[in-house]
Design a protein around this motif. Structure first.
Motif, short mmCIF file in Angstrom:
data_model
loop_
_atom_site.label_atom_id
_atom_site.label_comp_id
_atom_site.label_asym_id
_atom_site.label_seq_id
_atom_site.Cartn_x
_atom_site.Cartn_y
_atom_site.Cartn_z
N GLN A 1 0.82 -1.21 0.00
CA GLN A 1 0.00 0.00 0.00
C GLN A 1 0.85 1.26 0.00
N ALA A 2 1.88 1.30 0.83
CA ALA A 2 2.73 2.48 0.90
C ALA A 2 3.47 2.70 -0.42
N ALA A 3 3.94 1.61 -1.04
CA ALA A 3 4.65 1.74 -2.32
C ALA A 3 3.70 2.22 -3.42
N SER A 4 2.46 1.76 -3.40
CA SER A 4 1.48 2.21 -4.40
C SER A 4 1.21 3.71 -4.27
N ILE A 5 1.11 4.18 -3.03
CA ILE A 5 0.91 5.62 -2.80
C ILE A 5 2.10 6.41 -3.33
N ALA A 6 3.30 5.91 -3.07
CA ALA A 6 4.50 6.59 -3.54
C ALA A 6 4.55 6.65 -5.07
N ALA A 7 4.16 5.55 -5.73
CA ALA A 7 4.17 5.53 -7.19
C ALA A 7 3.17 6.54 -7.76
N GLN A 8 2.01 6.66 -7.12
CA GLN A 8 1.03 7.64 -7.59
C GLN A 8 1.54 9.07 -7.42
N VAL A 9 2.24 9.32 -6.35
CA VAL A 9 2.78 10.67 -6.13
C VAL A 9 3.84 10.99 -7.18
N LEU A 10 4.68 10.02 -7.52
CA LEU A 10 5.73 10.26 -8.51
C LEU A 10 5.17 10.59 -9.89
N GLN A 11 3.95 10.18 -10.18
CA GLN A 11 3.37 10.42 -11.49
C GLN A 11 2.54 11.71 -11.56
N GLN A 12 2.53 12.49 -10.50
CA GLN A 12 1.76 13.73 -10.52
C GLN A 12 2.36 14.73 -11.51
N PRO A 13 1.52 15.49 -12.22
CA PRO A 13 2.01 16.38 -13.29
C PRO A 13 2.99 17.45 -12.82
N GLN A 14 2.87 17.94 -11.58
CA GLN A 14 3.74 19.04 -11.17
C GLN A 14 5.21 18.63 -11.17
N TRP A 15 5.50 17.36 -10.86
CA TRP A 15 6.90 16.93 -10.85
C TRP A 15 7.43 16.84 -12.28
N ALA A 16 6.60 16.41 -13.21
CA ALA A 16 7.03 16.32 -14.61
C ALA A 16 7.32 17.71 -15.18
N GLU A 17 6.52 18.69 -14.80
CA GLU A 17 6.76 20.05 -15.30
C GLU A 17 8.09 20.60 -14.78
#
Length: 234
Positions: A70-86
């Motif tokens: 569960q914790a790793a899934s949450i971390a993966a979702q955070v890494l894919q947020q658009p603000q980090w890609a920008e």
């Protein structure tokens, strides 16, 4: 059986049609591939581990909790947020629309595979490392008492994305060759079918030809005009 075989001329026409179709498909695909901008994919791997602030006697229980994913899934979702890609795109000097980021958890582990695709291998590598670095504080804050550590950096990992141009052209040419030959074969069979279905008459079979009857030479009995008009006169 011999009548069903194709002639050499028909076989040559089928082969040439398939070859021409394959060459046309090859030329069109080569033009499209040459005009498209190549993409490169960089890959990095990170891991969630118990934070240094966790008491030593509680570390085993935190590792056990990580096994649930569960914790790793949450971390993966955070890494894919658009603000980090920008932010990562600005660092790498590419447009945000040209940067694609994915993150996925390795089954039954706390490892996370993160990839970045863009138009330059150097930009893909630098953007991915910059993205992970920028997102790490948020990941650690929302995932619980865990830290996000690099297992493998993106440096030196960039590779061309998708199928190579050579393999694609070979597949397209082979497909065009088969399709063109198949269509030519169907057309040839369709043209031969009316000829094959016409009934053939044997040289010595004259029974099917009706005899000519000259009805003009046949005379029937001539009625007497008197007796035919007045039957009592017979």
């Amino acid at each position: 059986m011999n009548e069903q075989r194709l002639t050499r001329r028909q076989l040559l026409w089928i082969a040439l049609t398939g070859l021409a179709t394959g060459l046309v498909a090859l030329a069109v695909t080569s033009y499209l591939v040459g005009s498209a901008e190549p993409l490169y994919r960089a890959q990095a791997q990170v891991a969630l581990v118990p934070a240094p602030t966790v008491p030593a006697e509680e570390v085993p229980s935190y590792w056990e909790a990580l096994g649930g994913g569960q914790a790793a899934s949450i971390a993966a979702q955070v890494l894919q947020q658009p603000q980090w890609a920008e932010q990562a795109a600005q660092t790498a000097g590419v447009a945000p629309a040209d940067l694609t980021v994915t993150a996925g958890v390795v089954d039954a582990t706390s490892l996370i595979d993160v990839t970045a695709e863009t138009t330059s291998p150097e930009a893909a590598e630098s953007a991915l490392d910059a993205l992970i670095t920028a997102a790490t504080p948020t990941v650690q804050r929302v995932s619980g008492p865990y830290a996000l550590d690099f297992v493998q950096s993106a440096v030196g990992s960039a590779q061309p994305a998708g199928v190579s141009a050579t393999q694609l052209l070979i597949v397209v040419f082979a497909g065009g060759l088969l399709i063109g030959s198949g269509i030519a074969l169907l057309v040839t069979r369709a043209r031969r079918r009316p000829e094959d279905s016409a009934p053939a008459l044997a040289d010595d079979d004259w029974s099917a030809i009706p005899e000519r009857v000259d009805y003009g030479s046949v005379r029937g009995p001539v009625d007497d005009p008197v007796t035919s008009r007045y039957p009592s006169a017979r």
